[in-house]
Write an enzyme that holds these catalytic residues in place. Structure first.
Site: not given
Ligand code: PMT
Length: 374
Positions: A173, A242, A252, A270-271, A286, A304
């Site tokens: 991403n 995810d 390839k 895994p989360d 976040f 979470k």
């Molecule tokens: O890196 P930059 O360009 O400065 O941009 C910052 C940002 C936009 C990436 C950042 O501010 C942000 O929003 N990060 C979370 C991005 C995200 O994709 O969140 P999510 O909704 O997929 O996941 C929610 C939370 O679970 C996040 O804290 C993530 O780290 C965590 N997560 C998600 C999936 C996973 N398998 N494990 C996790 O821990």
């Protein structure tokens, strides 16, 4: 200025940019009439040697006082900061490392060095930190009174993960790591011991921060898991994939001859945040959302099990992913605080203050308590 410094820059230009008199000579008759070197040593709140060459490091480690700089360093009771700058092989030399270890033992703080291209054409460790980084670390050290995260162990994730499809392709991403690195710096300046688990990003490691580089979500999970037992606050800023391709192909993948469509099976990763919330009482997540932002973020907070979630509305292209600016909402079970659009550094400072407050509320401590425990 040492004698060597004068080969690179003249006294007149340094004086012009500093707006201060430049002192070079231990034997300056006018200054030394009033014991100028002792006066300088007493006057300083901090002594910073930048750049600190292998030669000056060796002289300081030996306790020599054969010029104004080394004499002031010996005579002062102010904290001594050294920002090494030298060729990478010199930096790695056992003698240089031994000298630095003995200076650290005597209380000196070593700033950096950074890694990257060097004046000699080589690449590696030994670059002097950027002046702005040196100033930032100094500001942290010299700030008066207890700081909001004094002595706390803060673990952050930043950047994207990459999930390989084959040796040349991956799923990822647009996360640049800027927001996560800004939070790591702000936590460091707030007095925390910071460990940063970073996905693949092009940002140098900030001084005073321990960095662990990973590529995939599963590697990030393993790195976080290993650090969690020692963690007081976890902040998951990384944009973790995810899903990952169910199998990474060794070679390839070739375009199929008979059809233009291709299907890749995905498995859930895994989360990391959910796991951190099981172990750490102050886990912050976040949530990058494009629609129904508050509802989705609140849903993530509950699902979470974290202490708070930082909502990042990424529907506006000027903020969020890969931008220098951001705007967020800090959501706790009890309510929300909006931090309007600003630089990622300023947003990070505000968030770190809010997170420190949340930590203290959850642990029933005051700033003074934290300093005493540390
Ligand atoms: O890196 P930059 O360009 O400065 O941009 C910052 C940002 C936009 C990436 C950042 O501010 C942000 O929003 N990060 C979370 C991005 C995200 O994709 O969140 P999510 O909704 O997929 O996941 C929610 C939370 O679970 C996040 O804290 C993530 O780290 C965590 N997560 C998600 C999936 C996973 N398998 N494990 C996790 O821990």
């Amino acid at each position: 200025m040492t004698r060597s410094a004068a080969h690179f820059v003249t006294e007149t230009s340094l004086q012009a940019v500093a707006g201060q008199r430049v002192r070079r000579d231990l034997w300056d008759a006018e200054a030394e009439a009033a014991m100028g070197h002792i006066e300088l040593a007493r006057w300083a709140d901090a002594v910073v040697v930048a750049p600190a060459t292998a030669h000056v490091i060796a002289r300081l480690a030996a306790g020599l006082a054969d010029d104004l700089l080394t004499t002031v360093c010996l005579a002062t009771t102010a904290p001594l900061f050294l920002a090494p700058a030298m060729n990478r092989q010199m930096w790695e030399h056992r003698t240089v490392q031994r000298n630095l270890a003995s200076l650290k033992d005597a209380g000196a703080v070593i700033l950096g060095p950074g890694e990257g291209d060097q004046a000699c054409g080589e690449t590696g460790p030994g670059r002097m930190l950027e002046p702005a980084e040196i100033v930032a670390v100094l500001a942290g050290h010299l700030a008066q009174g207890p700081k909001p995260m004094d002595g706390l162990n803060v673990l952050l994730t930043a950047g994207p993960t990459r999930e390989p499809i084959d040796p040349v392709r991956y799923i990822s991403n647009h996360s640049s790591g800027k927001q996560g690195f800004a939070l790591a710096r702000a936590a460091r300046d707030a007095g925390a011991n910071v460990t940063l688990v970073s996905g693949p990003v092009g940002i140098e490691t900030p001084a005073g921060i321990r960095r662990i580089d990973v590529t995939t979500a599963r590697e990030m999970y393993a790195a976080v898991e290993a650090e969690l037992p020692e963690t007081d606050i976890f902040i998951g800023v990384a944009a973790v994939a995810d899903y990952r391709p169910e199998e990474m192909q060794d070679q390839k993948i070739k375009k199929p001859g008979d059809s233009s469509d291709m299907w890749i099976g995905l498995r859930e990763n895994p989360d990391i945040l959910a796991r951190a919330a099981e172990v750490c009482s102050c886990a912050i997540g976040f949530a990058a959302e494009t629609h129904d932002t508050l509802r989705h973020a609140r849903d993530k907070l509950a699902r979470k099990g974290c202490a708070a979630i930082v909502l990042n509305d990424v529907s506006d292209e000027d903020i969020g992913f890969d931008s220098d600016r951001n705007a967020v909402t800090f959501i706790e079970p009890s309510g929300e605080t909006v931090f309007p659009i600003d630089s990622k550094e300023t947003v990070a400072e505000k968030l770190i203050d809010a997170i420190a407050l949340l930590f203290r509320r959850r642990n029933n401590t005051t700033r003074g308590d934290l300093t005493r425990q540390a």
